[in-house]
Design an enzyme around this catalytic site. Structure first.
Site, PDB file in Angstrom:
ATOM      1  CG  ASP A 142      -1.953  -0.981   1.403  1.00  0.00           C
ATOM      2  OD1 ASP A 142      -2.880  -0.776   0.585  1.00  0.00           O
ATOM      3  OD2 ASP A 142      -1.880  -2.173   1.814  1.00  0.00           O
ATOM      4  NE  ARG A 150       0.900  -0.396   4.407  1.00  0.00           N
ATOM      5  CZ  ARG A 150       0.079  -0.113   5.061  1.00  0.00           C
ATOM      6  NH1 ARG A 150       0.391   0.994   6.052  1.00  0.00           N
ATOM      7  NH2 ARG A 150      -1.095  -0.215   5.061  1.00  0.00           N
ATOM      8  NE  ARG A 211      -6.200   5.125   2.652  1.00  0.00           N
ATOM      9  CZ  ARG A 211      -6.645   4.088   3.127  1.00  0.00           C
ATOM     10  NH1 ARG A 211      -7.625   3.965   4.183  1.00  0.00           N
ATOM     11  NH2 ARG A 211      -6.676   3.001   2.332  1.00  0.00           N
ATOM     12  CE  LYS A 241      -6.119   1.642  -1.324  1.00  0.00           C
ATOM     13  NZ  LYS A 241      -4.832   1.348  -0.671  1.00  0.00           N
ATOM     14  CG  HIS A 242     -11.228   0.937  -0.458  1.00  0.00           C
ATOM     15  ND1 HIS A 242     -10.633   2.058  -0.055  1.00  0.00           N
ATOM     16  CD2 HIS A 242     -10.087   0.209   0.229  1.00  0.00           C
ATOM     17  CE1 HIS A 242      -9.627   2.231   0.571  1.00  0.00           C
ATOM     18  NE2 HIS A 242      -9.149   1.029   0.792  1.00  0.00           N
ATOM     19  CG  HIS A 254      -8.757  -0.943   9.021  1.00  0.00           C
ATOM     20  ND1 HIS A 254      -9.182   0.296   8.375  1.00  0.00           N
ATOM     21  CD2 HIS A 254      -7.914  -1.350   8.687  1.00  0.00           C
ATOM     22  CE1 HIS A 254      -8.319   0.291   7.373  1.00  0.00           C
ATOM     23  NE2 HIS A 254      -7.321  -0.661   7.430  1.00  0.00           N
ATOM     24  CG  ASP A 327      -9.134  -3.254   2.202  1.00  0.00           C
ATOM     25  OD1 ASP A 327      -8.250  -3.677   2.282  1.00  0.00           O
ATOM     26  OD2 ASP A 327      -9.997  -2.412   2.542  1.00  0.00           O
TER      27      ASP A 327
END
Length: 609
Positions: A142, A150, A211, A241-242, A254, A327
């Protein structure tokens, strides 16, 4: 000082996105994805025919694994792998489960430095090619940039989506993605879970926010297409996404299962345009959302597990025949309604190809095998997804050359040209929201002594410094005398008193704010600093909505940086110091704090010097 209120320059370019969307809608499947090459398909089908059922099922999984090395991780990572996956190393994971992909995480110690990442990628590919079925891996991460990143420095860090939306340049968005893609490709990362195609129409959205490129569906579509072309032009698979759209949630998937109340008509108007546009542009993969949209599926299954949404809408109505990836299956949103053994099976029945990061790989892998052997899922259905995955690997050239060169890593990753481009792009994103007293730009003669205080969220990549320190250092490089004090996201009375004491004798105070709310201690801190009589400048380092809770409280100036990564903070410092123009404009509206039905600052708002 001049005021800009027009709908940013890039809105004039949305005809491109609209044309792509119209084409995809008018000819389902025709413009939806690059057509398969018949001769290549024959070769790939021969590979599939030589696979066992276990190997075919393995190709569907993209899994995390701990360690900086494919074969020699640290002991702590071996212990973590044994506890979570039942294997010692990445190589053992590949040989045991025949996985088709690996996902990199900072916390899994996969991304220490560029040469290590490239060596790990090569080790993973070597392990995959040495065993059965002997096909290369999709290595993913990601790397959205901004608040989701990352791979950190010395790789080039670039502005995130909402910052690019504020800049309004499709050219900048595409260039940023191309730079990011070239560096990922050099590291052996060939599938990026970016860009975010969600339209952020809910300021309270806890998981998307910055985002997203913004709140205008056509503008988001144009910017998303630009980034898809940038990534894929650099040889990396982009992932929009998403799906079907996570922009109007007030629950984090999450930790819970969001429910979207949009009607089908609202979905078509608000959420669908970016996905239609990227399908028309040939996006390599699309990621599902763990959200419930009753208007799209009355059964109220999460979209990841919904056949009406993934097959009925995405495959059949929108004509998408590329790779569909879930995801993370470890997120609570997809685990709320069904157990971990049912989730991967239902996802495949819904139309998914790649099963990302299940919490227990053994449970998920065996559940799919059992479903095929029991007749619930046909082997032909598995082969359909494996073919899509192998097509993507072939299109990326992985069968021809799966390995990367350390020389290319040294030449490409964090190059001087890439860093200079990142700085230039970031300067065009910083947004000046308010400057009632015409304080800005600061003068080194009048405002030499600065204090930087505020929130210090952790670097998304784990490699950059605290925002207050980064800002103070940036002002120092610009000729100011600047000190910093971290007060956190919830400064207590003692910390506020320390900040007030530090502000005495300064010429201005810059406060880095992070998701300010009506009852936020950050607002109390700002009030205390304003009361000192020293001019206070607030800089929102995440959501631009902070200004709604600070307007009318004596703040001298307010800006939005949209992230706390070094590149955006350094650009904000240059804007505050007058070394760059505040060229960004809001890509989302900011509602009034005292009356959310009224807009304080509209889309397109931004001040200039």
């Amino acid at each position: 000082m001049h005021h800009r209120t027009s709908r940013r320059t890039f809105l004039a370019t949305t005809a491109v996105a609209a044309t792509a969307a119209a084409t995809a809608a008018a000819v389902p499947g025709a413009a939806a994805h690059r057509p398969a090459d018949a001769s290549s398909d024959r070769r790939l089908k021969r590979i599939i025919s030589g696979m066992s059922l276990e190997e075919k099922v393995g190709q569907l999984f993209v899994m995390r694994v701990y360690g900086h090395s494919a074969t020699e991780p640290d002991q702590a990572d071996i212990d973590a792998n044994l506890a979570e996956i039942g294997v010692r190393t990445a190589a053992e994971l590949i040989s045991t489960y025949h996985v088709g992909g690996i996902i990199y995480f900072t916390w899994a110690h996969n991304t220490r430095d560029p040469r290590q990442i490239a060596t790990l990628s090569n080790g993973l590919q070597r392990a995959s090619l040495a065993g059965r079925p002997g096909v290369p891996l999709l290595v993913s991460t990601d790397q959205e940039h901004g608040i989701v990143c990352r791979v950190g420095e010395p790789a080039t860090l670039l502005p995130g989506a909402m910052a690019l939306g504020a800049g309004g340049s499709r050219s900048d968005a595409r260039r940023a993605a191309r730079i990011a893609g070239l560096e990922l490709a050099a590291l052996g990362i060939n599938q990026n879970y970016a860009p975010d195609a969600d339209v952020n129409v809910n300021p309270a959205n806890p998981v998307i926010g910055v985002r997203s490129f913004g709140s205008d569906p056509d503008a988001v579509a144009a910017m998303t297409v630009a980034q898809v072309r940038g990534y894929q032009g650099a040889g990396v698979a982009a992932t929009a996404k998403h799906f079907p759209g996570h922009g109007d949630t007030n629950t984090d998937s999450h930790t819970g299962l969001p429910v979207i109340g949009h009607t089908r008509e609202q979905w078509e108007e608000l959420d669908a345009p970016p996905f239609r546009a990227v399908i028309g542009a040939g996006v390599d993969s699309i990621m599902t959302a763990h959200i419930v949209v009753p208007a799209l599926d009355p059964a109220e299954d999460p979209a990841t597990l919904s056949r009406p949404i993934l097959t009925g809408i995405l495959r059949e109505e929108l004509g998408y025949d590329g790779v569909v990836v879930t995801d993370s299956l470890g997120m609570q949103g997809v685990r709320t309604k069904y157990g971990d053994a049912r989730v991967p099976v239902l996802a495949l029945l819904a139309g998914v190809d790649q099963l990302l990061n299940p919490p227990n790989l053994s449970v998920a892998w065996n559940a799919v095998l059992t479903a095929v052997r029991g007749g619930e899922v046909s082997e032909a259905r598995i082969e359909e997804s494996v073919l899509r995955i192998l097509r993507l690997k072939a299109r990326l050239g992985l069968f021809r050359q799966p390995y990367v060169s350390l020389r290319e890593v040294d030449r490409t990753v964090g190059s001087r040209a890439h860093r200079a481009a990142a700085d230039a792009i970031a300067e065009r994103t910083t947004t000046l929201l308010a400057d009632p007293g015409a304080l800005l730009p600061l003068s080194r003669r009048l405002h030499r002594e600065l204090l930087v205080v505020g929130a210090d969220p952790v670097s998304p990549s784990g490699t950059t410094g605290p925002p207050t320190t980064t800002l103070a250092d940036a002002f120092g490089e610009l000729g100011f005398s600047a000190s910093s004090l971290s007060t956190g996201t919830a400064p207590n009375q003692a910390k506020r008193a320390e900040a007030v004491a530090a502000a005495r004798g300064k010429d201005a105070v810059v406060v880095a704010t992070y998701n300010v709310t009506a009852g936020s201690a950050q607002r109390t801190l700002v009030d205390a600093l304003v009361a000192t009589g020293v001019p206070v400048i607030t800089l929102a380092v995440r959501n631009p909505y902070d200004v709604a809770h600070l307007t009318g409280r004596g703040v001298a100036a307010s800006l939005a940086a949209y992230s706390w990564t070094d590149v955006e903070l350094r650009a904000a410092a240059r804007v505050i110091a007058g070394r760059a123009e505040p060229a960004g404009t809001l890509p989302v509206p900011v509602q009034r704090a005292d009356d959310p039905t009224r807009v304080l600052y509209p889309v397109g708002h931004g001040l200039s010097y």
